[in-house]
Design a protein around this motif. Structure first.
Motif, PDB file in Angstrom:
ATOM      1  N   LEU A 429     -14.482  25.804  10.317  1.00  0.00           N
ATOM      2  CA  LEU A 429     -15.643  26.196   9.536  1.00  0.00           C
ATOM      3  C   LEU A 429     -16.724  26.667  10.492  1.00  0.00           C
ATOM      4  CD1 LEU A 429     -17.112  26.285   6.765  1.00  0.00           C
ATOM      5  CD2 LEU A 429     -17.948  23.989   7.283  1.00  0.00           C
ATOM      6  N   ASP A 430     -17.105  27.920  10.411  1.00  0.00           N
ATOM      7  CA  ASP A 430     -18.126  28.502  11.277  1.00  0.00           C
ATOM      8  C   ASP A 430     -19.366  28.844  10.459  1.00  0.00           C
ATOM      9  OD1 ASP A 430     -15.517  30.400  12.850  1.00  0.00           O
ATOM     10  OD2 ASP A 430     -16.308  28.442  13.419  1.00  0.00           O
ATOM     11  N   VAL A 431     -20.511  28.419  10.932  1.00  0.00           N
ATOM     12  CA  VAL A 431     -21.784  28.793  10.326  1.00  0.00           C
ATOM     13  C   VAL A 431     -22.516  29.645  11.346  1.00  0.00           C
ATOM     14  CG1 VAL A 431     -23.942  27.971   9.337  1.00  0.00           C
ATOM     15  CG2 VAL A 431     -21.837  26.672   8.994  1.00  0.00           C
ATOM     16  N   VAL A 432     -22.732  30.913  11.006  1.00  0.00           N
ATOM     17  CA  VAL A 432     -23.250  31.883  11.963  1.00  0.00           C
ATOM     18  C   VAL A 432     -24.520  32.515  11.425  1.00  0.00           C
ATOM     19  CG1 VAL A 432     -22.728  33.968  13.295  1.00  0.00           C
ATOM     20  CG2 VAL A 432     -20.882  32.393  12.660  1.00  0.00           C
ATOM     21  N   GLN A 433     -25.589  32.501  12.219  1.00  0.00           N
ATOM     22  CA  GLN A 433     -26.822  33.169  11.820  1.00  0.00           C
ATOM     23  C   GLN A 433     -26.683  34.668  12.051  1.00  0.00           C
ATOM     24  OE1 GLN A 433     -30.349  31.494  13.456  1.00  0.00           O
ATOM     25  NE2 GLN A 433     -31.655  33.210  12.848  1.00  0.00           N
ATOM     26  N   VAL A 434     -27.045  35.464  11.054  1.00  0.00           N
ATOM     27  CA  VAL A 434     -26.931  36.915  11.148  1.00  0.00           C
ATOM     28  C   VAL A 434     -28.219  37.548  10.640  1.00  0.00           C
ATOM     29  CG1 VAL A 434     -24.428  36.916  10.890  1.00  0.00           C
ATOM     30  CG2 VAL A 434     -25.875  37.049   8.864  1.00  0.00           C
ATOM     31  N   GLY A 440     -22.764  40.916   8.705  1.00  0.00           N
ATOM     32  CA  GLY A 440     -22.215  39.671   9.244  1.00  0.00           C
ATOM     33  C   GLY A 440     -20.979  39.221   8.506  1.00  0.00           C
ATOM     34  N   ALA A 441     -20.964  39.447   7.172  1.00  0.00           N
ATOM     35  CA  ALA A 441     -19.790  39.061   6.396  1.00  0.00           C
ATOM     36  C   ALA A 441     -18.571  39.889   6.783  1.00  0.00           C
ATOM     37  CB  ALA A 441     -20.084  39.230   4.911  1.00  0.00           C
ATOM     38  N   GLU A 452      -5.232  32.994   6.898  1.00  0.00           N
ATOM     39  CA  GLU A 452      -5.826  32.870   5.572  1.00  0.00           C
ATOM     40  C   GLU A 452      -7.211  32.270   5.703  1.00  0.00           C
ATOM     41  OE1 GLU A 452      -4.749  30.886   1.254  1.00  0.00           O
ATOM     42  OE2 GLU A 452      -3.176  31.537   2.626  1.00  0.00           O
ATOM     43  N   ALA A 453      -8.171  32.863   4.997  1.00  0.00           N
ATOM     44  CA  ALA A 453      -9.550  32.428   5.169  1.00  0.00           C
ATOM     45  C   ALA A 453     -10.291  32.410   3.843  1.00  0.00           C
ATOM     46  CB  ALA A 453     -10.270  33.350   6.154  1.00  0.00           C
ATOM     47  N   ARG A 454     -11.371  31.671   3.846  1.00  0.00           N
ATOM     48  CA  ARG A 454     -12.257  31.589   2.690  1.00  0.00           C
ATOM     49  C   ARG A 454     -13.662  31.632   3.257  1.00  0.00           C
ATOM     50  NH1 ARG A 454     -12.300  28.968  -2.460  1.00  0.00           N
ATOM     51  NH2 ARG A 454     -14.277  27.937  -2.942  1.00  0.00           N
ATOM     52  N   TRP A 455     -14.485  32.552   2.766  1.00  0.00           N
ATOM     53  CA  TRP A 455     -15.776  32.699   3.401  1.00  0.00           C
ATOM     54  C   TRP A 455     -16.829  33.141   2.395  1.00  0.00           C
ATOM     55  CZ3 TRP A 455     -18.052  37.393   2.952  1.00  0.00           C
ATOM     56  CH2 TRP A 455     -17.222  38.459   2.578  1.00  0.00           C
ATOM     57  N   GLY A 456     -18.085  33.045   2.788  1.00  0.00           N
ATOM     58  CA  GLY A 456     -19.176  33.533   1.947  1.00  0.00           C
ATOM     59  C   GLY A 456     -20.384  33.808   2.807  1.00  0.00           C
ATOM     60  N   SER A 457     -21.274  34.666   2.310  1.00  0.00           N
ATOM     61  CA  SER A 457     -22.489  34.951   3.066  1.00  0.00           C
ATOM     62  C   SER A 457     -23.641  35.215   2.116  1.00  0.00           C
ATOM     63  CB  SER A 457     -22.281  36.156   3.982  1.00  0.00           C
ATOM     64  OG  SER A 457     -22.053  37.316   3.219  1.00  0.00           O
ATOM     65  N   ALA A 528     -29.529  32.605   6.854  1.00  0.00           N
ATOM     66  CA  ALA A 528     -28.355  33.153   6.185  1.00  0.00           C
ATOM     67  C   ALA A 528     -27.171  32.962   7.100  1.00  0.00           C
ATOM     68  CB  ALA A 528     -28.572  34.640   5.885  1.00  0.00           C
ATOM     69  N   CYS A 529     -25.982  32.867   6.528  1.00  0.00           N
ATOM     70  CA  CYS A 529     -24.838  32.551   7.365  1.00  0.00           C
ATOM     71  C   CYS A 529     -23.577  33.188   6.839  1.00  0.00           C
ATOM     72  CB  CYS A 529     -24.627  31.034   7.458  1.00  0.00           C
ATOM     73  SG  CYS A 529     -24.145  30.335   5.891  1.00  0.00           S
ATOM     74  N   ALA A 530     -22.602  33.252   7.688  1.00  0.00           N
ATOM     75  CA  ALA A 530     -21.268  33.684   7.297  1.00  0.00           C
ATOM     76  C   ALA A 530     -20.312  32.640   7.805  1.00  0.00           C
ATOM     77  CB  ALA A 530     -20.933  35.047   7.907  1.00  0.00           C
ATOM     78  N   GLY A 531     -19.469  32.106   6.950  1.00  0.00           N
ATOM     79  CA  GLY A 531     -18.581  31.025   7.368  1.00  0.00           C
ATOM     80  C   GLY A 531     -17.142  31.360   7.072  1.00  0.00           C
ATOM     81  N   SER A 532     -16.217  30.755   7.783  1.00  0.00           N
ATOM     82  CA  SER A 532     -14.804  30.943   7.499  1.00  0.00           C
ATOM     83  C   SER A 532     -14.070  29.657   7.771  1.00  0.00           C
ATOM     84  CB  SER A 532     -14.221  32.063   8.374  1.00  0.00           C
ATOM     85  OG  SER A 532     -14.238  31.678   9.728  1.00  0.00           O
TER      86      SER A 532
END
Length: 542
Positions: A429-434, A440-441, A452-457, A528-532
């Protein structure tokens, strides 16, 4: 049965690949290090219909499965704890252990939607049970009432119609059809005319209203009560009538006409149409549900989904709904009190297996208390035959995701125990500031495309924007959505979600790439973040 140790065998392609002993008894610690067989089974890809849980079932799940048929169980569990599978296996176990009893009374599985039922529909047939009906609350009440949904209520009106107090409103509207007698009943028979005074008839009516029987059954009893009063008068005059005379008087034209005026036959649709047209029996704050343009008749009414639940309540008040032997209700946290009543009366003399998670409620009327939900289902936690069980070990969601999501529990459902992941793979799980959410997404998806991934931004603006995707190898699919709200939100693959949107939030529905329903994103502070995460979708049927 006194068994203290279970031996597990790992089998692949007909060959034994592993052997483990699991301690089931008390007084001796179990082996540490976890189960390698369980870990390998959990990490297997989950594609297609739900499989049974024989390969992964744990002692705490097995106790729920084998609970007595007379016991109603409410199973609270975080995502991936196996609630659904446990409920289905309990239905199969009960049909095996109490087949003669349940073959007569029946077993019903109620799920949140048809897509969910198609996903779980193969479990019971794979266990040899093909007579269990699968349905939704919407289909259940539609079949019972014969009505069709032709309109949609606003959220506020739907909430009002789903409140528990509507049960008393409907009861008052139905029994308000019964009038007070103003004249005596007169029955000509032979050369005599037999009279039952109005005050005596009123006593009969009041007694029947308080018996707790259905409207139609009480109406039928009134015919016999009046005929019995006439027969008593005959006996006092020196006659000797028998039961045949009483039945004859009960079927006579004067008695039928008298009862028709006093206690008319009714149709549930006509009663509800009258209520929604006049607003009689409604409190001031409930008058929002009154029709602006009433239909010409009940037959032309455009019913909503909430109306069908009210029609089902009225149908039960007129003629009691037959009870089944056992009902399995999944995603129960999302049902309104009136929907719960509709399910509960199908198990009024049977038992229930209620499955759900207070932290995953997605409707404006979702419950905050299992004790309250069970009350609406007609079962009380204070009764010895009703128990609440909590499953906290998650088998589907990686620990990195479950720990991230569990940060919300203190504000969402503080009374629930934090879930624990038993997966050996902690996931990623990555939380990245963009600076830019879309850019960023896209970058996050490109980096996660190898697995396989699941993500949101999300981004902090007047509104919020989000996109979701999954990728397996080179294949991927995308879906985008936007909604307006003054609050920054973020959800990076979380496995739990708020029970309902806090005040001030938009109630816009949204979903991930998964075709199944997901709850709205969580309130978060920060950038804001983008995670996977390298895991299967966090919200599973279990």
């Amino acid at each position: 049965m006194g068994v203290q140790r279970r031996r597990r065998f790992g089998v692949e392609d007909g060959q034994i690949t592993a052997l483990e002993d699991e301690w089931l008894g008390t007084g001796e610690p179990g082996e540490s290090g976890g189960s390698g067989i369980l870990a390998r089974e959990i990490e297997r890809p989950r594609i297609g219909p739900m499989r049974d849980i024989v390969a992964t079932i744990q002692p705490e799940q097995d106790e729920i499965v084998r609970a007595d048929v007379a016991t109603t169980l409410c199973v609270q569990g975080a995502p991936g704890t196996g609630k659904t599978a446990v409920g289905l296996h309990r239905a199969a176990w009960l049909l095996y252990a109490y087949r003669a009893r349940l073959a007569r009374s029946g077993v019903l599985v109620v799920g949140p939607n048809r897509a969910f039922l198609e996903h779980v529909g193969a479990v019971l047939p794979s266990l040899g049970e093909i007579t269990v009906r699968h349905t939704t609350v919407e289909e259940l009440v539609a079949d019972a009432t014969g009505a069709t949904v032709r309109s949609t209520d606003s959220t506020e009106v739907a909430r009002l119609k789903g409140e528990a107090r509507m049960a008393e409103v409907l009861r008052a509207a139905l029994w308000g059809q019964v009038s007070s007698p103003t004249e005596a009943l007169v029955v000509p028979r032979g050369s005599r005319r037999w009279r039952v005074p109005a005050y005596q008839v009123q006593e009969m009516v009041e007694e029947l209203r308080t018996r707790g029987v259905g409207y139609a059954a009480a109406r039928a009893m009134l015919h016999q009560r009046l005929a019995h009063a006439v027969m008593v008068a005959m006996e006092r005059s020196g006659d000797a009538p028998d039961d045949r005379v009483q039945d004859s008087v009960a079927r006579s034209a004067p008695v039928k006409a008298y009862v028709k005026d006093l206690w008319p036959q009714v149709k549930p649709a006509a009663v509800l149409a009258g209520l929604l047209t006049t607003g009689e029996h409604l409190a001031d704050e409930q008058r929002a549900m009154v029709w602006e343009r009433p239909p010409r008749s009940a037959a032309s009414a455009r019913w909503s989904a909430a109306d069908l639940v009210l029609l089902d309540e009225l149908t039960d008040l007129v003629d009691r709904t037959p009870s089944l032997g056992h009902v399995v209700l999944d995603e129960a946290q999302d049902l309104s009190p009136m929907q719960l009543r509709a399910v509960g009366r199908r198990a009024s003399t049977g038992s229930l297996t209620v499955l759900g998670d207070l932290a995953q409620g997605t409707t404006p009327w979702s419950t905050t208390s299992w004790e309250e939900s069970l009350h609406h289902l007609g079962k009380e936690l204070s009764a010895g035959s009703t128990h609440l069980e909590e499953l906290v070990r998650g088998f589907r969601v990686p620990s990195s995701v479950i720990e991230f999501a569990a940060r919300l529990l203190p504000s969402m459902a503080p009374d629930l125990a934090p879930p624990e992941s038993v997966r050996s793979n902690p996931g990623r799980l990555d939380v990245v500031q963009v600076e830019d959410a879309v850019e960023g997404a896209v970058r996050a998806v490109q980096e996660a495309a190898a697995h396989e991934a699941r993500w949101g931004s999300w981004r902090r603006t007047r509104g919020w924007a989000a996109s979701g995707t999954r990728s397996r190898g080179q294949g991927s699919g995308t879906r985008s959505w936007t909604a307006s709200t003054p609050t920054t939100r973020c959800d990076c693959g979380s496995s739990s979600s708020p029970r309902r949107s806090p005040r001030g939030w938009s109630s816009t529905r949204w979903s991930w790439w998964s075709p199944r329903r997901s709850p709205p994103p969580s309130r978060m502070s920060g950038p804001a973040c983008a995670g996977s995460t390298s895991c299967s979708p966090a919200r599973s049927a279990g």
